[in-house]
Design a protein around this motif. Sequence first.
Motif, PDB file in Angstrom:
ATOM      1  N   ASP A  23       0.815  -1.223   0.000  1.00 35.11           N
ATOM      2  CA  ASP A  23       0.000   0.000   0.000  1.00 35.11           C
ATOM      3  C   ASP A  23       0.845   1.267   0.000  1.00 35.11           C
ATOM      4  O   ASP A  23       0.478   2.258  -0.618  1.00 35.11           O
ATOM      5  CB  ASP A  23      -0.938  -0.017   1.217  1.00 35.11           C
ATOM      6  N   ARG A 166       1.857  -9.753   2.024  1.00 29.71           N
ATOM      7  CA  ARG A 166       1.686 -10.392   3.342  1.00 29.71           C
ATOM      8  C   ARG A 166       0.671 -11.546   3.304  1.00 29.71           C
ATOM      9  O   ARG A 166      -0.358 -11.458   2.609  1.00 29.71           O
ATOM     10  CB  ARG A 166       1.214  -9.332   4.341  1.00 29.71           C
ATOM     11  N   PRO A 168      -1.781 -12.610   5.307  1.00 30.56           N
ATOM     12  CA  PRO A 168      -3.220 -12.375   5.522  1.00 30.56           C
ATOM     13  C   PRO A 168      -3.926 -11.803   4.287  1.00 30.56           C
ATOM     14  O   PRO A 168      -5.066 -12.162   4.000  1.00 30.56           O
ATOM     15  CB  PRO A 168      -3.245 -11.350   6.669  1.00 30.56           C
ATOM     16  N   LEU A 169      -3.213 -10.943   3.538  1.00 30.57           N
ATOM     17  CA  LEU A 169      -3.816 -10.339   2.344  1.00 30.57           C
ATOM     18  C   LEU A 169      -3.974 -11.371   1.244  1.00 30.57           C
ATOM     19  O   LEU A 169      -5.002 -11.448   0.564  1.00 30.57           O
ATOM     20  CB  LEU A 169      -2.946  -9.186   1.827  1.00 30.57           C
TER      21      LEU A 169
ATOM     22  N   ILE B  80      -4.494  -2.135   8.386  1.00 27.77           N
ATOM     23  CA  ILE B  80      -5.124  -1.258   7.396  1.00 27.77           C
ATOM     24  C   ILE B  80      -6.634  -1.169   7.625  1.00 27.77           C
ATOM     25  O   ILE B  80      -7.278  -0.205   7.246  1.00 27.77           O
ATOM     26  CB  ILE B  80      -4.788  -1.733   5.950  1.00 27.77           C
ATOM     27  N   TYR B 105       1.791  -1.788   6.180  1.00 24.15           N
ATOM     28  CA  TYR B 105       0.383  -2.073   6.470  1.00 24.15           C
ATOM     29  C   TYR B 105       0.131  -3.576   6.391  1.00 24.15           C
ATOM     30  O   TYR B 105       0.702  -4.265   5.559  1.00 24.15           O
ATOM     31  CB  TYR B 105      -0.516  -1.351   5.472  1.00 24.15           C
ATOM     32  N   CYS B 106      -0.722  -4.066   7.282  1.00 22.29           N
ATOM     33  CA  CYS B 106      -1.042  -5.495   7.293  1.00 22.29           C
ATOM     34  C   CYS B 106      -2.464  -5.618   7.868  1.00 22.29           C
ATOM     35  O   CYS B 106      -3.189  -4.620   7.955  1.00 22.29           O
ATOM     36  CB  CYS B 106      -0.012  -6.241   8.146  1.00 22.29           C
ATOM     37  N   ILE B 107      -2.839  -6.808   8.279  1.00 24.27           N
ATOM     38  CA  ILE B 107      -4.146  -6.974   8.931  1.00 24.27           C
ATOM     39  C   ILE B 107      -3.908  -7.616  10.295  1.00 24.27           C
ATOM     40  O   ILE B 107      -3.226  -8.641  10.378  1.00 24.27           O
ATOM     41  CB  ILE B 107      -5.091  -7.860   8.076  1.00 24.27           C
ATOM     42  N   LEU B 112      -8.700 -10.270  11.238  1.00 23.25           N
ATOM     43  CA  LEU B 112      -8.554 -11.394  10.297  1.00 23.25           C
ATOM     44  C   LEU B 112      -9.861 -12.164  10.094  1.00 23.25           C
ATOM     45  O   LEU B 112     -10.126 -12.656   9.010  1.00 23.25           O
ATOM     46  CB  LEU B 112      -7.479 -12.360  10.794  1.00 23.25           C
TER      47      LEU B 112
END
Lengths: 418, 131
Positions: A23, A166, A168-169, B80, B105-107, B112
């Motif tokens: 991002d 990443r 999780p994405l 994010i 940025y991640c989660i 989740l």
Amino acid sequence: MSTSLMWTEKYRPQTVGEIIGNDEAKKSFISWLKTWKPGVKAALLYGPPGVGKTTLVQAAAKTFSYDLIEMNASDTRTAEKIMRVAGHAASEDSLLTHFSGSRGTLILLDEVDGIYGREDQGGIGAILRLIRESKVPIVLVANDISDVRLRDLKNECLLIPFHHVRPPLLLALLKELCRREGLEAEDEALKILVNRCEGDVRSAINDLQSIAERTKHIKVEDVERLLPRDKQITVQEALKKIFLADPPSEARKALAEVNIDFELLHQAIHDNLPYQYKDPEDLASAYDALSRADLYFGRIKRTKDWGFLSYALEQMTVGVAASRKKSYYPVGYRFPPSKLILLSKSKAERELKDKICSLIAEKCHVSRRRATMDFLPFLKAIFSSNLEEAKKIASWLNLTDEMVDYLSSGKVSKAKKR
Amino acid sequence: MERCQKLKRGDRRLVVVITKKGIKLPYVGKEKFAELMRVGLRYDKQTRMFRIEKTEYLEQIKNVLTEILKEPITFAQTCIICGREFPCTECPYEKICRSKDFPSYCICKNCLGKPELYRLYLEKSGKLVGL
């Protein structure tokens, strides 16, 4: 489920908003594109494959109504070809700007780290010229920008790094694809898939499609059945693997995963050793192993007996790793090797010196070697102390201003360096 | 800077988490200060905090800060979806992540499990990018 179309194409993001991960890179790139005007640097997007660098440029061109002109590794990228394809677009506004509401042209040069060799002669120089004179935004894309040959290009560009996407994405994306394709997948199976593709979105989608062609209920066994993928790692990762290998025999694996000339890797290990091994005994023993590797490389060059290569590689990987008695943290590894950087920095000076010596050799009927050894030091002394005499010699030898500057100050003027 | 506790093989170990705001350090001396600047940190005189400006030499930043603080260092990630800052040690995917510890940025683990996570991510990411 459509099997005729690759999912990577079917689900290729059409707008910037559909690209996952990186991002910060997306933000930098969009803000660069929005504020670009002639004179602003070009953008260089770099990072591992399959993380959305090219897709971002293509999607941004659509989102912001640019006409995209693209050149990638499949094209021959000589200076002439680059100027023919992109030079015209870079120098003039597109006609479409006036008729179709387009904002103009956006030039994308993909895989610029692959522009080398005879077939792409003068490519880098042409890109530099294009960037300096362009009236439209230019975007360069590369996987690895550590090569010393890209140094000038890096100075002319805004560098935007991309990283592995990443987990999780990636997992969220795979779940969405499963939903759209009507697949049922075990969470653990998707997790293994994400682990397998190591942050590469393209690989993850390809793997999911290849499993989906066999079954609609994806289980762990289905993912485990996939063939192992060849890994490509960066030089920095290879150095980390070699220095911190546990057990030392693991260091050998780095050679199979990194795409670099072995002697260059030897040089990189040599340069980074003192930063990594802090203990003097570890360091001495590692340098011993490296020097043995160097001996073998020398023998290969002399005798052309490539049988020595395995000994050289063993010494510079396992030998170095086995020298470590203490444990160390990884450090920021330096690449390209300092020797190459020095050579590239002194290139302009060496070229100028060669030209001066050629002129001396021609006038004085001596070899260039003799001119370098016996004439140049005295000329330098005369040029720095006796201006009158220097003027006479300069006109007799037909020396240019840069040559006179070099002989009197010992430095190459900035204009020449450029 | 916040300190979080990390469980490792039954031991409770301190890990210093560096957030986007930056980190306050004790007096480090001229040489260490120069080293910190060289590896990509910037010093804000008003807040008296060190902030990461360049991420090219993260490993070196980590090493220098570990030397100064005598404790392991980790960089905070920003969720994010909810905006929370969290260390990678919290993430269930820590072991398989190839860009672990890179401040980005991640989660977070709380987000989740949210339904329609993909759509939610695209929405937030679009806003962040300025679309």
